[in-house]
Design a protein around this motif. Structure first.
Motif, PDB file in Angstrom:
ATOM      1  N   SER A  36       0.808  -1.220   0.000  1.00 36.46           N
ATOM      2  CA  SER A  36       0.000   0.000   0.000  1.00 36.46           C
ATOM      3  C   SER A  36       0.840   1.268   0.000  1.00 36.46           C
ATOM      4  O   SER A  36       0.359   2.313  -0.417  1.00 36.46           O
ATOM      5  CB  SER A  36      -0.921   0.026   1.232  1.00 36.46           C
ATOM      6  OG  SER A  36      -1.689  -1.148   1.291  1.00 36.46           O
ATOM      7  N   LEU A  69       1.121   6.978   0.408  1.00 31.86           N
ATOM      8  CA  LEU A  69       0.337   6.026  -0.378  1.00 31.86           C
ATOM      9  C   LEU A  69       0.506   6.348  -1.861  1.00 31.86           C
ATOM     10  O   LEU A  69       1.085   7.370  -2.221  1.00 31.86           O
ATOM     11  CB  LEU A  69      -1.143   6.111   0.007  1.00 31.86           C
ATOM     12  CG  LEU A  69      -1.488   5.853   1.470  1.00 31.86           C
ATOM     13  CD1 LEU A  69      -2.992   6.007   1.679  1.00 31.86           C
ATOM     14  CD2 LEU A  69      -1.028   4.480   1.916  1.00 31.86           C
ATOM     15  N   CYS A  71      -1.374   7.449  -5.118  1.00 31.76           N
ATOM     16  CA  CYS A  71      -2.630   8.007  -5.619  1.00 31.76           C
ATOM     17  C   CYS A  71      -3.148   7.110  -6.747  1.00 31.76           C
ATOM     18  O   CYS A  71      -2.410   6.782  -7.679  1.00 31.76           O
ATOM     19  CB  CYS A  71      -2.408   9.427  -6.129  1.00 31.76           C
ATOM     20  SG  CYS A  71      -3.831  10.098  -7.019  1.00 31.76           S
ATOM     21  N   TRP A  80      -0.459  10.572   3.348  1.00 35.00           N
ATOM     22  CA  TRP A  80      -1.668  10.243   4.122  1.00 35.00           C
ATOM     23  C   TRP A  80      -1.337  10.421   5.600  1.00 35.00           C
ATOM     24  O   TRP A  80      -0.528   9.669   6.145  1.00 35.00           O
ATOM     25  CB  TRP A  80      -2.100   8.812   3.813  1.00 35.00           C
ATOM     26  CG  TRP A  80      -3.365   8.388   4.496  1.00 35.00           C
ATOM     27  CD1 TRP A  80      -4.600   8.943   4.347  1.00 35.00           C
ATOM     28  CD2 TRP A  80      -3.533   7.316   5.424  1.00 35.00           C
ATOM     29  NE1 TRP A  80      -5.514   8.279   5.123  1.00 35.00           N
ATOM     30  CE2 TRP A  80      -4.884   7.275   5.801  1.00 35.00           C
ATOM     31  CE3 TRP A  80      -2.646   6.380   5.978  1.00 35.00           C
ATOM     32  CZ2 TRP A  80      -5.387   6.352   6.705  1.00 35.00           C
ATOM     33  CZ3 TRP A  80      -3.143   5.454   6.874  1.00 35.00           C
ATOM     34  CH2 TRP A  80      -4.503   5.438   7.229  1.00 35.00           C
ATOM     35  N   LEU A 127      -6.896   2.529   6.435  1.00 38.52           N
ATOM     36  CA  LEU A 127      -6.430   2.925   5.101  1.00 38.52           C
ATOM     37  C   LEU A 127      -7.601   3.209   4.167  1.00 38.52           C
ATOM     38  O   LEU A 127      -8.561   2.444   4.130  1.00 38.52           O
ATOM     39  CB  LEU A 127      -5.615   1.798   4.464  1.00 38.52           C
ATOM     40  CG  LEU A 127      -4.113   1.689   4.689  1.00 38.52           C
ATOM     41  CD1 LEU A 127      -3.582   0.541   3.845  1.00 38.52           C
ATOM     42  CD2 LEU A 127      -3.395   2.975   4.336  1.00 38.52           C
ATOM     43  N   PRO A 128      -7.518   4.272   3.387  1.00 40.33           N
ATOM     44  CA  PRO A 128      -8.579   4.508   2.399  1.00 40.33           C
ATOM     45  C   PRO A 128      -8.541   3.419   1.320  1.00 40.33           C
ATOM     46  O   PRO A 128      -7.465   2.967   0.942  1.00 40.33           O
ATOM     47  CB  PRO A 128      -8.226   5.878   1.815  1.00 40.33           C
ATOM     48  CG  PRO A 128      -6.775   6.088   2.130  1.00 40.33           C
ATOM     49  CD  PRO A 128      -6.467   5.296   3.373  1.00 40.33           C
ATOM     50  N   TYR A 130      -9.457   3.746  -1.747  1.00 38.16           N
ATOM     51  CA  TYR A 130      -9.120   4.310  -3.046  1.00 38.16           C
ATOM     52  C   TYR A 130      -8.451   5.657  -2.818  1.00 38.16           C
ATOM     53  O   TYR A 130      -9.072   6.714  -3.020  1.00 38.16           O
ATOM     54  CB  TYR A 130     -10.408   4.458  -3.860  1.00 38.16           C
ATOM     55  CG  TYR A 130     -10.189   4.722  -5.328  1.00 38.16           C
ATOM     56  CD1 TYR A 130      -9.760   3.702  -6.175  1.00 38.16           C
ATOM     57  CD2 TYR A 130     -10.418   5.986  -5.856  1.00 38.16           C
ATOM     58  CE1 TYR A 130      -9.560   3.953  -7.511  1.00 38.16           C
ATOM     59  CE2 TYR A 130     -10.226   6.241  -7.196  1.00 38.16           C
ATOM     60  CZ  TYR A 130      -9.793   5.217  -8.031  1.00 38.16           C
ATOM     61  OH  TYR A 130      -9.600   5.460  -9.366  1.00 38.16           O
ATOM     62  N   PRO A 131      -7.174   5.650  -2.387  1.00 34.98           N
ATOM     63  CA  PRO A 131      -6.511   6.918  -2.100  1.00 34.98           C
ATOM     64  C   PRO A 131      -6.294   7.736  -3.367  1.00 34.98           C
ATOM     65  O   PRO A 131      -5.876   7.189  -4.392  1.00 34.98           O
ATOM     66  CB  PRO A 131      -5.165   6.478  -1.486  1.00 34.98           C
ATOM     67  CG  PRO A 131      -4.949   5.080  -1.961  1.00 34.98           C
ATOM     68  CD  PRO A 131      -6.309   4.484  -2.152  1.00 34.98           C
ATOM     69  N   ARG A 132      -6.627   8.989  -3.335  1.00 36.04           N
ATOM     70  CA  ARG A 132      -6.330   9.865  -4.476  1.00 36.04           C
ATOM     71  C   ARG A 132      -6.188  11.297  -3.994  1.00 36.04           C
ATOM     72  O   ARG A 132      -6.730  11.682  -2.964  1.00 36.04           O
ATOM     73  CB  ARG A 132      -7.390   9.745  -5.573  1.00 36.04           C
ATOM     74  CG  ARG A 132      -8.811   9.809  -5.102  1.00 36.04           C
ATOM     75  CD  ARG A 132      -9.772   9.369  -6.165  1.00 36.04           C
ATOM     76  NE  ARG A 132      -9.655  10.121  -7.386  1.00 36.04           N
ATOM     77  CZ  ARG A 132     -10.524  10.067  -8.384  1.00 36.04           C
ATOM     78  NH1 ARG A 132     -11.587   9.289  -8.274  1.00 36.04           N
ATOM     79  NH2 ARG A 132     -10.357  10.772  -9.470  1.00 36.04           N
TER      80      ARG A 132
END
Ligand code: ZN
Length: 172
Positions: A36, A69, A71, A80, A127-128, A130-132
């Protein structure tokens, strides 16, 4: 206080002593986060307090710092901020876990728990998916011909604590 964070500890002994652990844990030591994070350098600040509420042993604490993280739009680094507070109660069965109402279960299987695994679990749960970046980080015309395949990690599905959390929520 040593800045080397211990891993396997006896939570019952630490609770009897009302121990408080504080220190830094290298992100590189968190192996289940390897897929991740985009940069495994750096460290997180950890504080863990052991205590007792009646007969119940509690493990509470805080994880702070920054994790890089990837994106999911531009595949570049995305900082993050980690700011996770947790409160766990040591249990030895699923039945005991379901009875908790103000804390999450921490399954004690044997005599010791891994603090590294505990911290990994807390971070993986937070943790997200869908990190962006919170802004338009790729140009629209470039996104058309780029093929961004599914990179969603399955780590959460393999995390036993998320199963416990689900049981707890539906088991009321
Ligand atoms: Zn981006």
């Amino acid at each position: 206080m040593s800045d080397k964070f211990p891993d396997h500890i006896d939570p019952l002994l630490f609770a009897e002593r009302r121990s408080v652990l504080a220190g830094e844990l290298n992100i590189a030591a968190l192996e289940r986060l390897a897929d991740s994070v985009i940069d495994r350098s750096g460290a997180l600040k950890i504080r863990i307090e052991f205590g007792k509420e009646g007969k119940r042993v509690t493990v509470s604490g805080h994880i702070g710092g920054d994790i890089q993280l990837e994106c999911q739009s531009c595949l570049q680094a995305l900082a993050w901020p980690v700011d996770i507070s947790f409160k766990l109660s040591v249990v030895s069965s699923l039945q005991e876990a379901k009875q908790l109402d103000d804390s999450e279960p921490l399954m004690l299987d044997g005599e010791t728990i891994s603090l590294t695994a505990l911290i990994e679990d807390e971070i993986l749960l937070a943790l997200p998916d869908y990190p962006r970046h919170p802004f338009e980080c790729i140009e629209r015309n470039r996104s058309e011909d780029a093929d961004y395949g599914a990179t969603d990690s399955q780590i959460k599905a393999n995390n036993p604590f998320s199963v416990l959390a689900k049981l707890k929520k539906t088991g009321d």
